[in-house]
Design a protein around this motif. Structure first.
Motif, PDB file in Angstrom:
ATOM      1  N   MET A   1       0.789  -1.338  -0.031  1.00  0.00           N
ATOM      2  CA  MET A   1      -0.046  -0.048   0.000  1.00  0.00           C
ATOM      3  C   MET A   1       0.750   1.472  -0.045  1.00  0.00           C
ATOM      4  N   ARG A   2       0.750   2.268  -1.036  1.00  0.00           N
ATOM      5  CA  ARG A   2       1.322   3.453  -1.174  1.00  0.00           C
ATOM      6  C   ARG A   2       0.701   4.315  -0.221  1.00  0.00           C
ATOM      7  N   ASP A   3       1.543   5.691   0.135  1.00  0.00           N
ATOM      8  CA  ASP A   3       1.034   6.448   0.930  1.00  0.00           C
ATOM      9  C   ASP A   3      -0.246   7.172   0.351  1.00  0.00           C
ATOM     10  N   ASP A   4      -0.213   7.217  -0.996  1.00  0.00           N
ATOM     11  CA  ASP A   4      -1.366   8.179  -1.341  1.00  0.00           C
ATOM     12  C   ASP A   4      -2.416   7.075  -1.801  1.00  0.00           C
ATOM     13  N   ASP A   5      -2.410   5.755  -1.315  1.00  0.00           N
ATOM     14  CA  ASP A   5      -3.349   5.142  -1.283  1.00  0.00           C
ATOM     15  C   ASP A   5      -4.487   5.507  -0.140  1.00  0.00           C
ATOM     16  N   ILE A   6      -3.905   5.803   0.839  1.00  0.00           N
ATOM     17  CA  ILE A   6      -4.636   6.240   2.073  1.00  0.00           C
ATOM     18  C   ILE A   6      -5.501   7.655   1.902  1.00  0.00           C
ATOM     19  N   ILE A   7      -6.841   7.316   2.043  1.00  0.00           N
ATOM     20  CA  ILE A   7      -7.807   8.763   2.015  1.00  0.00           C
ATOM     21  C   ILE A   7      -7.980   9.045   3.439  1.00  0.00           C
ATOM     22  N   VAL A   8      -7.645  10.031   4.022  1.00  0.00           N
ATOM     23  CA  VAL A   8      -8.011  10.406   5.239  1.00  0.00           C
ATOM     24  C   VAL A   8      -9.202  11.327   5.211  1.00  0.00           C
ATOM     25  N   LEU A   9     -10.347  10.800   5.946  1.00  0.00           N
ATOM     26  CA  LEU A   9     -11.510  11.697   5.747  1.00  0.00           C
ATOM     27  C   LEU A   9     -11.365  12.520   7.050  1.00  0.00           C
ATOM     28  N   LYS A  10     -11.893  13.799   7.106  1.00  0.00           N
ATOM     29  CA  LYS A  10     -11.959  14.480   8.214  1.00  0.00           C
ATOM     30  C   LYS A  10     -13.299  14.955   8.408  1.00  0.00           C
ATOM     31  N   GLU A  11     -13.785  15.280   9.616  1.00  0.00           N
ATOM     32  CA  GLU A  11     -14.931  15.782  10.042  1.00  0.00           C
ATOM     33  C   GLU A  11     -15.025  17.169   9.450  1.00  0.00           C
ATOM     34  N   PRO A  12     -16.470  17.373   8.694  1.00  0.00           N
ATOM     35  CA  PRO A  12     -16.500  18.656   7.988  1.00  0.00           C
ATOM     36  C   PRO A  12     -16.756  19.640   9.096  1.00  0.00           C
ATOM     37  N   GLU A  13     -16.132  21.043   8.954  1.00  0.00           N
ATOM     38  CA  GLU A  13     -16.558  21.929   9.780  1.00  0.00           C
ATOM     39  C   GLU A  13     -17.572  22.383   9.985  1.00  0.00           C
ATOM     40  N   LEU A  14     -18.427  22.350  11.253  1.00  0.00           N
ATOM     41  CA  LEU A  14     -19.590  22.912  11.347  1.00  0.00           C
ATOM     42  C   LEU A  14     -19.695  24.578  11.643  1.00  0.00           C
ATOM     43  N   THR A  15     -20.726  25.049  11.189  1.00  0.00           N
ATOM     44  CA  THR A  15     -20.896  26.211  11.454  1.00  0.00           C
ATOM     45  C   THR A  15     -21.636  26.515  12.846  1.00  0.00           C
ATOM     46  N   ALA A  16     -21.481  27.784  13.462  1.00  0.00           N
ATOM     47  CA  ALA A  16     -21.876  27.926  14.882  1.00  0.00           C
ATOM     48  C   ALA A  16     -23.406  27.314  15.186  1.00  0.00           C
ATOM     49  N   ALA A  17     -24.120  27.814  14.239  1.00  0.00           N
ATOM     50  CA  ALA A  17     -25.713  27.243  14.481  1.00  0.00           C
ATOM     51  C   ALA A  17     -25.788  25.753  14.300  1.00  0.00           C
ATOM     52  N   GLU A  18     -24.965  25.230  13.275  1.00  0.00           N
ATOM     53  CA  GLU A  18     -25.007  23.802  13.279  1.00  0.00           C
ATOM     54  C   GLU A  18     -24.594  22.981  14.553  1.00  0.00           C
ATOM     55  N   ARG A  19     -23.297  23.653  15.288  1.00  0.00           N
ATOM     56  CA  ARG A  19     -23.059  23.280  16.511  1.00  0.00           C
ATOM     57  C   ARG A  19     -24.147  23.247  17.675  1.00  0.00           C
ATOM     58  N   LEU A  20     -24.951  24.173  17.521  1.00  0.00           N
ATOM     59  CA  LEU A  20     -25.997  24.047  18.543  1.00  0.00           C
ATOM     60  C   LEU A  20     -27.138  23.158  18.387  1.00  0.00           C
ATOM     61  N   TYR A  21     -26.977  22.424  17.331  1.00  0.00           N
ATOM     62  CA  TYR A  21     -27.880  21.160  16.925  1.00  0.00           C
ATOM     63  C   TYR A  21     -29.278  21.680  16.601  1.00  0.00           C
ATOM     64  N   LEU A  22     -29.612  22.749  17.050  1.00  0.00           N
ATOM     65  CA  LEU A  22     -31.189  23.213  16.919  1.00  0.00           C
ATOM     66  C   LEU A  22     -31.740  23.063  15.584  1.00  0.00           C
ATOM     67  N   PRO A  23     -30.985  24.165  14.665  1.00  0.00           N
ATOM     68  CA  PRO A  23     -31.718  24.082  13.232  1.00  0.00           C
ATOM     69  C   PRO A  23     -31.788  22.798  12.703  1.00  0.00           C
ATOM     70  N   GLN A  24     -30.788  21.801  12.866  1.00  0.00           N
ATOM     71  CA  GLN A  24     -30.821  20.481  12.277  1.00  0.00           C
ATOM     72  C   GLN A  24     -32.076  19.780  12.954  1.00  0.00           C
ATOM     73  N   ILE A  25     -32.304  20.007  14.248  1.00  0.00           N
ATOM     74  CA  ILE A  25     -33.245  19.138  14.699  1.00  0.00           C
ATOM     75  C   ILE A  25     -34.722  19.690  14.086  1.00  0.00           C
ATOM     76  N   LEU A  26     -34.765  21.069  14.080  1.00  0.00           N
ATOM     77  CA  LEU A  26     -35.848  21.734  13.295  1.00  0.00           C
ATOM     78  C   LEU A  26     -36.205  21.009  12.008  1.00  0.00           C
ATOM     79  N   ASP A  27     -34.962  21.158  11.187  1.00  0.00           N
ATOM     80  CA  ASP A  27     -34.863  20.375   9.799  1.00  0.00           C
ATOM     81  C   ASP A  27     -35.482  18.882   9.693  1.00  0.00           C
ATOM     82  N   GLY A  28     -35.049  18.119  10.766  1.00  0.00           N
ATOM     83  CA  GLY A  28     -35.470  16.746  10.938  1.00  0.00           C
ATOM     84  C   GLY A  28     -37.099  17.064  11.070  1.00  0.00           C
ATOM     85  N   LEU A  29     -37.305  17.656  12.226  1.00  0.00           N
ATOM     86  CA  LEU A  29     -38.983  17.682  12.235  1.00  0.00           C
ATOM     87  C   LEU A  29     -39.601  17.733  11.158  1.00  0.00           C
ATOM     88  N   LYS A  30     -39.322  18.836  10.288  1.00  0.00           N
ATOM     89  CA  LYS A  30     -39.935  19.384   9.155  1.00  0.00           C
ATOM     90  C   LYS A  30     -39.941  17.895   8.184  1.00  0.00           C
TER      91      LYS A  30
END
Ligand code: SF4
Ligand code: SF4
Lengths: 200, 435
Positions: A1-30
């Motif tokens: 296995m070569r180095d460039d075979d490795i794909i490292v996935l990083k968590e996406p950066e979340l915006t401040a609102a997303e960090r509060l969960y609430l907008p997402q929860i409302l979205d889900g409820l919708k």
């Protein structure tokens, strides 16, 4: 296995609102609410089972459905199984019980005197079907397996053969008596033309 | 079913007319019986203690049948949100499903495994149910009432079962008592999954007790009393529900209430995918049903509590009869209260079928790193407002809440900690450009 075979996935950066969960929860409820009031979709998707069956609408794949087992008969109406115990060996649930006896017919050595499958222990994996060298055991599209006692669901040879009679119209025996694998020489001839008298 | 009689009964029950007719008939019968027996219990209605007992009996019956309806509603909502129909076989539109469920629970084999601690095993479900039922004692269902046959100068009767001075302190105590049932069940089952479930429940309830307490303290500072009926009366008098003063506190209480009732997304003690069935793995038949009932009763209690604390209890603007204490006003108030509770329960259910479950470390993180600091900050802010005498000032309270929210958003925007909380001691890996 070569180095460039490795794909490292990083968590996406979340915006401040997303960090509060609430907008997402409302979205889900919708989303949930939208599905809740989507009558049309519900009607289109749901089968009201005992009245509407999938086999009636042609949506049941009868060719490879894993339902109740059957024991196939050869063209002479004899049980096709040669009591080789391959299926019961392959079975991960240990639910096939076979007792072999000497075959009364000249073209095979053994036949099953008893052949019981405990349909309640079975996990419908289809390994038995894969293992059988003569395609004697098969799973059928029958799925309505009901009884009042556990004993009734241990199907014996007669019942399994009867299942074949019931289902051969919707699902013909998979292969002609001569399988295109495994059988060579005399044995293959025996199976191909079982009615021809031959000296044993 | 091929039996023609059974078939006929089944089709009969599927007809809406039959179901609603039977329901109306039963209702009429009960009303007639109550009317006939009126002289018998009329004297009981005029004194507080016997009246409280009657309220107790009526509300208990109402709540226990409400849980049955809740279970049906839950299954219907689950079905609808997943593009299914939910139970629709037993009776018209599945309305008799709770009856069938109850019958099934009663008739099922009641298994007591040989390896359990038998006395505790038997005690646990009873404790879980009893503890959640206890909370009902102080819910102020319909304000006060003065019956027409009482002298006009008599003090009106309270529709609370018990008008405790310590008010919702009692509710806090009793609410956390229900975890005993769960922990005992986990311990007595002598099964590692059940035990995990019990331990999770204990840790979870201890953690969420704090934000719940902080949220309630904020209300306490605003209202200056622990008695639920007075809190409701204050809100009714000013017409400003506490939710308008302190939305953040309400949010704290809502989240903690979900967690205390072991509802999704906080249903870790019974997480089916990880723990088989959690603390009730070993339970069957009626004992399992008691846990089930306990959960729903707990849900109703928390909803009723939140309605009383934040949504003005029986108060709705423009509703007739809010000021007086006649019997029809009582009925109006009762209906208003129950409607609000029902809305809350619907919200709980929707949340359950929307959100995935938290992981346990996330659960702890939410409680200790987010909710508790928010609660403390809000409490401090409210304390200052109360000191200044502005605790009933909507704008001041809202400004405090808003400020808190802004600070939160800022700190959230600055924080670089991943939300899914990969373990912090793992080495940081770089993203390499793929060749
Ligand atoms: S389907 Fe699988 S489990 Fe069932 S009898 Fe065949 S091998 Fe055994
Ligand atoms: S594998 Fe086929 S032939 Fe062998 S015992 Fe089973 S059913 Fe019979």
């Amino acid at each position: 296995m070569r180095d460039d075979d490795i794909i490292v996935l990083k968590e996406p950066e979340l915006t401040a609102a997303e960090r509060l969960y609430l907008p997402q929860i409302l979205d889900g409820l919708k989303t949930t609410l939208r599905h809740m009031f989507d009558l049309q979709r519900r009607r289109a998707v749901v089968h009201q089972y005992p009245e509407q069956k999938r086999e009636d609408t042609g949506e049941l794949r009868t060719a490879n459905y894993h339902g109740v087992h059957r024991l196939n008969k050869d063209p002479d109406g004899r049980v096709a199984c040669v009591a080789c115990f391959m299926c019961s060996t392959a079975c991960p649930a240990h639910c096939i019980h076979i007792e072999a006896g000497e075959s009364p017919w000249p073209d095979r050595e053994k036949y099953p005197v008893k052949f019981d499958i405990d349909e309640l222990r079975c996990i419908y994996c289809g390994m038995c079907e894969e293992a059988c060298p003569v395609d004697a055991i098969e799973l059928t599209p029958l799925y309505e397996l009901v009884s009042c006692t556990r004993e009734e669901l241990i199907l014996d040879k007669e019942k399994l053969l009867q299942v074949y009679e019931e289902t051969k119209a919707v699902k013909p025996r998979k292969n002609p008596p001569v399988t295109d694998y495994g059988l060579t020489g005399r044995q293959s001839l025996d199976v191909a033309q079982p009615n021809v008298e031959r000296k044993v | 079913m091929t039996d023609p009689t059974i078939k006929r009964i089944e089709t009969l029950l599927r007809k809406p007319g039959v179901i609603f007719g039977a329901g109306a008939a039963i209702l009429l019968l009960v009303t007639a019986l109550l009317a006939l027996a009126f002289p018998l219990y009329k004297p009981l209605l005029s004194a507080q203690f016997p009246f409280s007992m009657i309220v107790l009996a009526v509300m208990l019956a109402l709540i226990l049948s409400a849980t049955a309806v809740c279970i049906l509603a839950e299954r219907k909502i689950a079905g609808f949100t997943q593009d299914r129909y939910g139970p629709n076989r037993v009776g018209f539109w599945g309305l008799l499903q709770p009856l069938a469920d109850g019958l099934k629970f009663l008739l099922k084999e009641d298994i007591i495994p040989r390896h359990v601690d038998k006395p505790l095993f038997l005690l646990a479900p009873a404790l879980a149910l009893a503890a959640s039922l206890l909370g009902f004692a102080i819910i102020p269902w319909a304000g006060q009432v003065r019956w027409p046959w009482m002298p006009p100068d008599a003090p009106p009767l309270s529709t609370q079962v018990a008008n405790l001075n310590v008010g919702f302190l009692y509710l806090l105590a009793v609410g956390s008592l229900s975890v005993y049932g769960v922990v005992l069940a986990g311990y007595a089952s002598n099964n590692k999954y059940a035990f995990y479930g019990g331990m999770r429940a204990a840790a979870q309830i201890i953690s969420y007790e704090l934000p719940l307490g902080l949220g309630l303290l904020v209300v306490l500072l605003v209202s200056g009393t622990l008695q639920l009926d007075q809190i409701v009366q204050q809100q009714a008098a000013t017409g400003v529900w506490n939710i308008f003063l302190h939305p953040v506190a309400f949010f704290l209480v809502l989240v903690s209430a979900l967690a205390e009732a072991n509802r999704a997304p906080f249903d870790l003690p019974e997480a089916e995918q990880e723990l088989v069935g959690g603390y009730h793995t070993e339970y069957s038949a009626m004992k399992f049903a008691m846990f089930f009932l306990g959960e729903y009763v707990h849900m109703i209690t928390s909803s009723a509590l939140m309605v009383a604390l934040f949504f003005g209890g029986w108060h709705v603007w423009g509703l007739p009869g809010l000021e007086n204490v006649t019997w029809w006003a009582m009925l109006v108030k009762l209906v208003a209260y129950l409607t609000k509770v029902a809305l809350f329960i619907a919200l709980f259910m929707l949340v359950r079928w929307t959100l995935p479950r938290f992981r346990f470390d996330q659960l702890m993180r939410v409680a200790w790193q987010s909710l508790v600091p928010i609660g403390v900050a809000l409490l401090a802010a409210t304390a200052v407002l109360t000191y200044l005498g502005w605790q009933h000032n909507v704008w001041a309270s809202l400004a405090a809440n808003l400020l808190l929210l802004v600070v939160l958003l800022r700190s959230a925007a600055r924080s670089k900690r991943p939300v899914t909380a990969r373990q912090d001691d793992l080495p940081e890996v770089d993203v390499r450009p793929t060749a």
